[in-house]
Design a protein around this motif. Structure first.
Motif, PDB file in Angstrom:
ATOM      1  N   GLY C  78      51.520  25.606  39.514  1.00  0.00           N
ATOM      2  CA  GLY C  78      52.282  24.408  39.188  1.00  0.00           C
ATOM      3  C   GLY C  78      53.758  24.652  39.362  1.00  0.00           C
ATOM      4  N   PRO C  79      54.548  23.597  39.245  1.00  0.00           N
ATOM      5  CA  PRO C  79      55.993  23.783  39.379  1.00  0.00           C
ATOM      6  C   PRO C  79      56.516  24.679  38.270  1.00  0.00           C
ATOM      7  N   PHE C  80      57.190  25.722  38.610  1.00  0.00           N
ATOM      8  CA  PHE C  80      57.706  26.718  37.665  1.00  0.00           C
ATOM      9  C   PHE C  80      56.595  27.278  36.778  1.00  0.00           C
ATOM     10  N   GLY C  81      55.383  27.274  37.286  1.00  0.00           N
ATOM     11  CA  GLY C  81      54.283  27.820  36.491  1.00  0.00           C
ATOM     12  C   GLY C  81      53.896  26.972  35.308  1.00  0.00           C
ATOM     13  N   ALA C  82      54.224  25.688  35.342  1.00  0.00           N
ATOM     14  CA  ALA C  82      54.022  24.855  34.161  1.00  0.00           C
ATOM     15  C   ALA C  82      52.553  24.619  33.855  1.00  0.00           C
ATOM     16  N   LEU C  83      51.680  24.830  34.813  1.00  0.00           N
ATOM     17  CA  LEU C  83      50.262  24.642  34.537  1.00  0.00           C
ATOM     18  C   LEU C  83      49.596  25.910  34.023  1.00  0.00           C
ATOM     19  N   GLN C  84      50.402  26.917  33.771  1.00  0.00           N
ATOM     20  CA  GLN C  84      49.890  28.204  33.293  1.00  0.00           C
ATOM     21  C   GLN C  84      49.009  28.056  32.044  1.00  0.00           C
ATOM     22  N   PRO C  85      49.406  27.239  31.037  1.00  0.00           N
ATOM     23  CA  PRO C  85      48.538  27.116  29.858  1.00  0.00           C
ATOM     24  C   PRO C  85      47.140  26.645  30.213  1.00  0.00           C
ATOM     25  N   ILE C  86      47.035  25.771  31.207  1.00  0.00           N
ATOM     26  CA  ILE C  86      45.698  25.303  31.595  1.00  0.00           C
ATOM     27  C   ILE C  86      44.899  26.447  32.187  1.00  0.00           C
ATOM     28  N   ALA C  87      45.561  27.253  32.998  1.00  0.00           N
ATOM     29  CA  ALA C  87      44.877  28.415  33.572  1.00  0.00           C
ATOM     30  C   ALA C  87      44.432  29.364  32.461  1.00  0.00           C
ATOM     31  N   ASP C  88      45.333  29.589  31.497  1.00  0.00           N
ATOM     32  CA  ASP C  88      44.974  30.478  30.382  1.00  0.00           C
ATOM     33  C   ASP C  88      43.778  29.938  29.635  1.00  0.00           C
ATOM     34  N   LEU C  89      43.824  28.626  29.378  1.00  0.00           N
ATOM     35  CA  LEU C  89      42.749  28.014  28.602  1.00  0.00           C
ATOM     36  C   LEU C  89      41.437  28.117  29.365  1.00  0.00           C
ATOM     37  N   THR C  90      41.488  27.842  30.660  1.00  0.00           N
ATOM     38  CA  THR C  90      40.266  27.935  31.460  1.00  0.00           C
ATOM     39  C   THR C  90      39.698  29.340  31.396  1.00  0.00           C
ATOM     40  N   LYS C  91      40.592  30.325  31.501  1.00  0.00           N
ATOM     41  CA  LYS C  91      40.124  31.702  31.432  1.00  0.00           C
ATOM     42  C   LYS C  91      39.473  31.981  30.086  1.00  0.00           C
ATOM     43  N   LEU C  92      40.144  31.549  29.020  1.00  0.00           N
ATOM     44  CA  LEU C  92      39.622  31.863  27.691  1.00  0.00           C
ATOM     45  C   LEU C  92      38.314  31.133  27.422  1.00  0.00           C
ATOM     46  N   LEU C  93      38.181  29.906  27.977  1.00  0.00           N
ATOM     47  CA  LEU C  93      36.957  29.154  27.749  1.00  0.00           C
ATOM     48  C   LEU C  93      35.773  29.804  28.435  1.00  0.00           C
ATOM     49  N   THR C  94      36.033  30.478  29.546  1.00  0.00           N
ATOM     50  CA  THR C  94      34.919  31.086  30.260  1.00  0.00           C
ATOM     51  C   THR C  94      34.580  32.471  29.749  1.00  0.00           C
ATOM     52  N   LYS C  95      35.347  32.952  28.768  1.00  0.00           N
ATOM     53  CA  LYS C  95      35.055  34.293  28.248  1.00  0.00           C
ATOM     54  C   LYS C  95      33.870  34.241  27.286  1.00  0.00           C
ATOM     55  N   GLU C  96      33.236  35.385  27.135  1.00  0.00           N
ATOM     56  CA  GLU C  96      32.154  35.443  26.176  1.00  0.00           C
ATOM     57  C   GLU C  96      32.724  35.302  24.769  1.00  0.00           C
ATOM     58  N   ASP C  97      32.017  34.551  23.956  1.00  0.00           N
ATOM     59  CA  ASP C  97      32.451  34.320  22.587  1.00  0.00           C
ATOM     60  C   ASP C  97      31.834  35.399  21.710  1.00  0.00           C
ATOM     61  N   ILE C  98      32.608  36.396  21.385  1.00  0.00           N
ATOM     62  CA  ILE C  98      32.055  37.574  20.728  1.00  0.00           C
ATOM     63  C   ILE C  98      32.259  37.491  19.222  1.00  0.00           C
ATOM     64  N   VAL C  99      31.198  37.725  18.493  1.00  0.00           N
ATOM     65  CA  VAL C  99      31.331  37.961  17.056  1.00  0.00           C
ATOM     66  C   VAL C  99      30.941  39.412  16.834  1.00  0.00           C
ATOM     67  N   PRO C 100      31.872  40.237  16.373  1.00  0.00           N
ATOM     68  CA  PRO C 100      31.576  41.666  16.328  1.00  0.00           C
ATOM     69  C   PRO C 100      30.454  42.001  15.368  1.00  0.00           C
ATOM     70  N   TYR C 101      29.839  43.148  15.616  1.00  0.00           N
ATOM     71  CA  TYR C 101      28.750  43.612  14.761  1.00  0.00           C
ATOM     72  C   TYR C 101      29.275  43.824  13.354  1.00  0.00           C
ATOM     73  N   GLY C 102      28.529  43.322  12.392  1.00  0.00           N
ATOM     74  CA  GLY C 102      28.932  43.530  11.009  1.00  0.00           C
ATOM     75  C   GLY C 102      29.926  42.526  10.498  1.00  0.00           C
ATOM     76  N   ALA C 103      30.327  41.590  11.346  1.00  0.00           N
ATOM     77  CA  ALA C 103      31.302  40.600  10.896  1.00  0.00           C
ATOM     78  C   ALA C 103      30.591  39.509  10.102  1.00  0.00           C
ATOM     79  N   ASP C 104      31.361  38.872   9.239  1.00  0.00           N
ATOM     80  CA  ASP C 104      30.833  37.733   8.502  1.00  0.00           C
ATOM     81  C   ASP C 104      30.934  36.515   9.416  1.00  0.00           C
TER      82      ASP C 104
END
Lengths: 368, 190, 414
Positions: C78-104
């Motif tokens: 995007g212009p001056f990287g302004a769409l960066q948050p969308i890219a970040d969000l897309t990346k984070l949405l596609t990540k595995e949603d981890i709940v660590p072992y032993g967590a509540d």
């Protein structure tokens, strides 16, 4: 009412943002206070000493680049001094000056990294680090001009340096020295008297001189404790007997002193570089030696330099073959790590990271 | 007053805000590459290579593999072998340039390019065909003759094998590269 | 046609936007339904505005931080990287949603929701322009301080539920810091409320004929410092000190949960900057044109964000005990001094109806600026001496020795 508490063991590293590589230390905390420290080393062991036994004397130069990868030039220098001692040869004067000059530039680069990461570990969000890297980048650029590589330089050879500096190196070096004055002043404005930095580091983790000597610590860490010990003065090698410089000495050996000594050493290194530029004279930069060197059987040599982190030594034993029979590396980072317990116990979690940063270890050198 | 130095720090960062960034946006802009830069590739001149394998012997990692057979042109003298294999395993190479230092005939040069990323490890092995076909933009690392020509890889034109010799350079006179080159020249002229 | 009419003095009636939608929809639907539709619409606008604002702040902060550090910052998309948050969000949405072992699991999952919720609820009372807030509560200041404290619980839950010792460290630190800094923050806001004579944020803006950062510079200083601690920003960011305890309480969070925590963090910066703009920089009141209120508000919010980023880019972080010392020994006395001074001034300057004129405010500003300078200098000196006494520094003499000399070690110094 008393609340029952119990100590908590936390594994810091080998994957931790600020342990300078794959250093691991198991720390037992009482709240935030450190009660027990156990460093665990060896995650980056590559067997450099053994590899050196299977390579000829010139090839080993490339291995030394990878010991302390933030000060490859100085590693090269230490190794080449050892080989020259082993062979009984002396490099031409121009080579000596070029070595001194590049080693001091490398010392500046290495100290810039140390200072930058030290402040980064104090929590400054990358800004001082970026400013130091900005200056370091210029030095690496100069190295690229000299020898085609920025980090793993392999610039020096037994008997000199691999080639003389190109013509456009000298104006570029002048330009850098002029610009760097301003950048260094800016860095000092930002850091040297910053109250937050002072509060965090003054009086934290002091290292008394007798402990420092007993632990065989060397380099800025030792000098910060108030011991005037610098191999460049004690046993001058290359062109260090020709140049005039001061040795900054700290007083209490706390984190601030270690930081301060590094900043001052950068200034002194600049002085040395300037004098080298004045004194250097045209001439050959390398002795004409065969590609494959051989030392007399049974010859021994110990070449040492004051590296950016302390005394770096290479002990070589020859059996008359084309490669050393034994190559022992005395790496300053490993020996400086012996004070870990002394520095950390009794201080807080936040100080731990800073104290480790102030010792300025490099895992490539610790694990070899 | 306490806090003055902190105000000074704020001033320093503010002046840097006004400054031009010192980083470059890599694929579009590039920093100036110096002629001695040891790239992640090699430039090899088959015409100059005798197949002596000095480079392979001098490589600290032993990643250069050379297979030769006697050449038809001058089998008896043994000064020229036919190269069947000349593999450089880039994935293990540390670009120290010692092979270039060892080459007595100026046949092997460090390249000046560095964009050698591949998806498979096997693609990282430079084969003899790739070496033959590659653009000849040698780095001037350990080649003073190129520096005295004021050659700049990338900006100057690619160099042919006749232009890159170390005429007048100290090892050249002692070794027999000149003799062999004369032979090749005569062959080409005929 | 029975058009629905809203009492302008009811809770939501003060909101022009709400009334506009309500009366428009009320033409076609029954009144109760119009009420729900208008409420939903305005909430949608608010949620999107705050979350989009958080995205813009995250981009702007990285960009600004980059320039402070003499580099470019995100500039790829995007212009001056302004769409960066969308890219970040897309990346984070596609990540595995981890709940660590032993967590509540329940506590672990509820934290991001709690953080975003407290942020949005807090944003509801901030007037973005003249008469445009979701609700103009008559206890707005109290409300916003109350809901922002919810974050403390969320952070502690995160640290406790993660089953990670770094997270636990972060949680412990966060609770200590957040609870302590509530006190000076509330005391400094009290001064503002005293002068404005109201807890409603809308009334506070109206009362600022002279912006309150001039009238009460001490309160402004304490509020900004306290809020940077509440937001976990340097020099008070011990709760997520990345060089010490990885990421503090959100060490174990990944994927969408991490995205929500980040949104809450940057949105928090936005809301707090909005609060600073409202309380101290006269909110939407601008030099000209009341209908441009949103622009003045945005500009002032940006000033707040810029201040936070500037400080973040410059300073190292303090240690936990030092942060507590700064809170209790420095900010706390300052806020009390401010409160006492303001109380006395209001007592003596107000007229028979308890109203302060603009001239009164200017007089207060003059007096308070002097008080601020003197008390900051005095308490700065005091805390400096305390720090000096507490640290075991040897005499600060340093010798730079020239030439070769022998080792100078006095024995038995250790």
């Amino acid at each position: 009412m008393t609340i029952r508490t119990e100590p908590m063991t936390v594994n810091v590293g080998p994957q931790h943002p600020s342990t300078h590589g794959v250093f691991r230390v198991r720390i037992t905390f009482d709240g935030e206070d450190i009660v027990e420290v156990e460093p665990v080393l060896g995650y980056l062991h590559r067997g450099t000493e053994k590899l050196a036994e299977e390579r000829n004397y010139v090839q080993i130069v490339t291995l030394t680049d990878r010991l302390d990868y933030t000060s490859s030039m100085i590693n090269n220098q230490a190794y080449c001094l050892a080989v020259e001692q082993l062979l009984g040869i002396e490099p031409p004067p121009r080579a000596k000056y070029l070595r001194t000059l590049t080693a001091e530039l490398q010392r500046i680069a290495s100290h810039l990294i140390a200072v930058g990461f030290f402040v980064q570990e104090l929590g400054a969000f990358g800004t001082p680090l970026m400013y130091t890297f900005r200056s370091r980048e210029r030095i690496l650029d100069l190295f690229e001009m000299l020898c085609g590589a920025r980090i793993t330089v392999s610039y020096m050879r037994p008997g000199g340096v691999f080639a003389d500096a190109p013509d456009d190196f000298w104006p570029a070096l002048d330009q850098f020295l002029n610009d760097f004055e301003g950048e260094l002043a800016e860095l000092e404005d930002l850091l040297l008297n910053n109250e937050i930095l002072m509060v965090r580091t003054r009086g934290v983790s002091p290292l008394p001189p007798d402990v420092a000597i007993n632990c065989s610590v060397s380099g800025p860490v030792l000098r910060a404790s108030g011991v005037n010990w610098d191999w460049r003065k004690m046993a001058p090698y290359d062109a260090y007997d020709q140049v005039d410089f001061d040795v900054p000495i700290g007083s209490s050996g706390d984190n601030y002193d270690r930081f301060w000594v590094r900043v001052q050493e950068v200034r002194q290194s600049l002085r040395i570089v300037r004098q080298c530029i004045e004194q250097i004279e045209p001439g050959p930069a390398r002795l004409e030696l065969p590609l494959v060197l051989r030392a007399a059987p049974g010859a021994e040599a110990y070449g040492r330099v004051e590296a950016s982190k302390g005394e770096l030594g290479f002990f070589l034993v020859s059996d008359g073959g084309i490669s050393p029979y034994r190559c022992k590396i005395r790496s300053p980072s490993l020996i400086n790590l012996t004070i870990t317990e002394h520095l950390l116990i009794g201080w807080k979690l936040a100080d731990m990271i800073v104290s480790l940063g102030s010792v300025d270890i490099n895992m490539g050198e610790v694990d070899r | 007053m306490y806090g003055l130095e902190m105000a000074k720090g704020l001033l320093v960062t503010l002046t840097n805000l006004m400054r031009k960034p010192f980083t470059v946006a890599y694929p579009e802009q590039r920093v100036r590459q110096h002629p001695r830069f040891r790239g992640e590739e090699f430039t090899w001149y088959e015409e100059r290579c005798t197949g002596c394998a000095s480079c392979a012997k001098y490589c600290p990692l032993g990643i250069i593999k050379i297979v030769t057979s006697p050449s038809e042109t001058a089998p008896l003298q043994g000064d020229k072998y036919l190269l069947e294999t000349f593999d450089i395993e880039l994935q293990r190479c540390m670009f120290c340039g010692l092979c270039v230092e060892a080459c007595p005939y100026d046949a092997l040069f460090m390249g000046s390019g560095f964009e050698e990323g591949q998806y498979r490890r096997t693609d990282l092995v430079i084969s003899i065909d790739r070496l033959r076909q590659a653009d000849k933009n040698p780095s001037t690392w350990f080649r003073p003759q190129l520096e005295s020509m004021d050659y700049r890889p990338g900006t100057s034109r690619p160099l042919g094998w006749r232009d890159v010799g170390r005429e007048g350079w100290r090892w050249h006179q002692r070794e027999k590269a000149g003799m062999r080159l004369q032979g090749r020249n005569a062959e080409d002229d005929a | 046609m029975n058009a629905c009419v809203l009492n302008p003095h009811s809770i939501l009636g003060g909101n022009h936007l709400f009334r506009f939608i309500y009366e428009g929809v009320g033409q076609m639907l029954p009144c109760w339904m119009a009420y729900v539709v208008a409420g939903a619409a305005i909430m949608l606008i608010l949620i999107n505005a705050v979350l989009l604002g958080a995205a813009i702040v995250s981009w702007g902060e990285r960009r600004l931080l980059g320039r402070f550090q003499n580099r470019v910052g995100p500039n790829r998309w995007g212009p001056f990287g302004a769409l960066q948050p969308i890219a970040d969000l897309t990346k984070l949405l596609t990540k595995e949603d981890i709940v660590p072992y032993g967590a509540d699991r329940i506590a672990f999952t509820i934290v991001p929701v709690l953080m975003v919720a407290s942020l949005l609820v807090g944003a509801a009372v901030i007037p973005f322009a003249k008469d445009v807030a979701l609700v103009d509560l008559n206890v707005g200041v109290l409300f916003i301080l109350a809901v922002s404290s919810l974050t403390t619980i969320a952070i502690f839950t995160a640290g406790w539920a993660s089953n990670n010792r770094y997270a636990l460290f972060g949680a412990g630190r966060a609770v200590a810091v957040l609870l302590s800094y509530e006190v000076p923050v509330v005391l400094s806001v009290l001064g503002v409320v005293l002068v404005a004579g109201s807890m409603s944020l809308g009334d506070i803006v109206v009362a600022q004929a002279v912006p309150f950062f001039l009238v009460q510079p001490l309160a402004f200083f304490v509020f900004v410092a306290g809020m940077s601690a509440e937001l976990n920003r340097t020099p008070f960011d011990v709760a997520e000190a990345e060089s010490e305890i990885i990421a503090g309480y959100h060490t174990e969070y990944s994927g969408i949960k991490f995205a929500l925590i980040q949104a809450a963090e940057f949105g928090g910066a936005l809301v707090v900057s909005g609060l600073i703009a409202t309380l101290f920089l006269a909110g939407w009141a601008g030099p000209v044109a009341d209908w441009l209120g949103w622009l003045w508000f945005l500009i002032k919010t940006f000033i707040g964000i810029f201040l936070f980023v500037w400080i973040r880019s410059t300073y190292p972080r303090l240690r936990l005990d030092q942060i507590m010392a700064v809170c209790w020994k420095f900010l706390m006395p300052l806020s009390i001094i401010n409160l006492i001074a303001v109380t006395l001034e209001v007592f003596f300057l107000r007229d028979a109806h308890g109203v302060l004129t603009t001239a009164d405010l200017w007089i207060m500003a003059g007096i308070n600026i002097v008080i601020a300078a003197v008390s900051i200098a005095v308490f700065g000196q005091l805390i400096r001496q305390q720090v000096r006494n507490s640290s075991q520094t040897a005499p600060a003499s340093r010798l730079v020795v020239s030439g070769v000399s022998t080792i100078e070690v006095s024995q038995g110094q250790g």
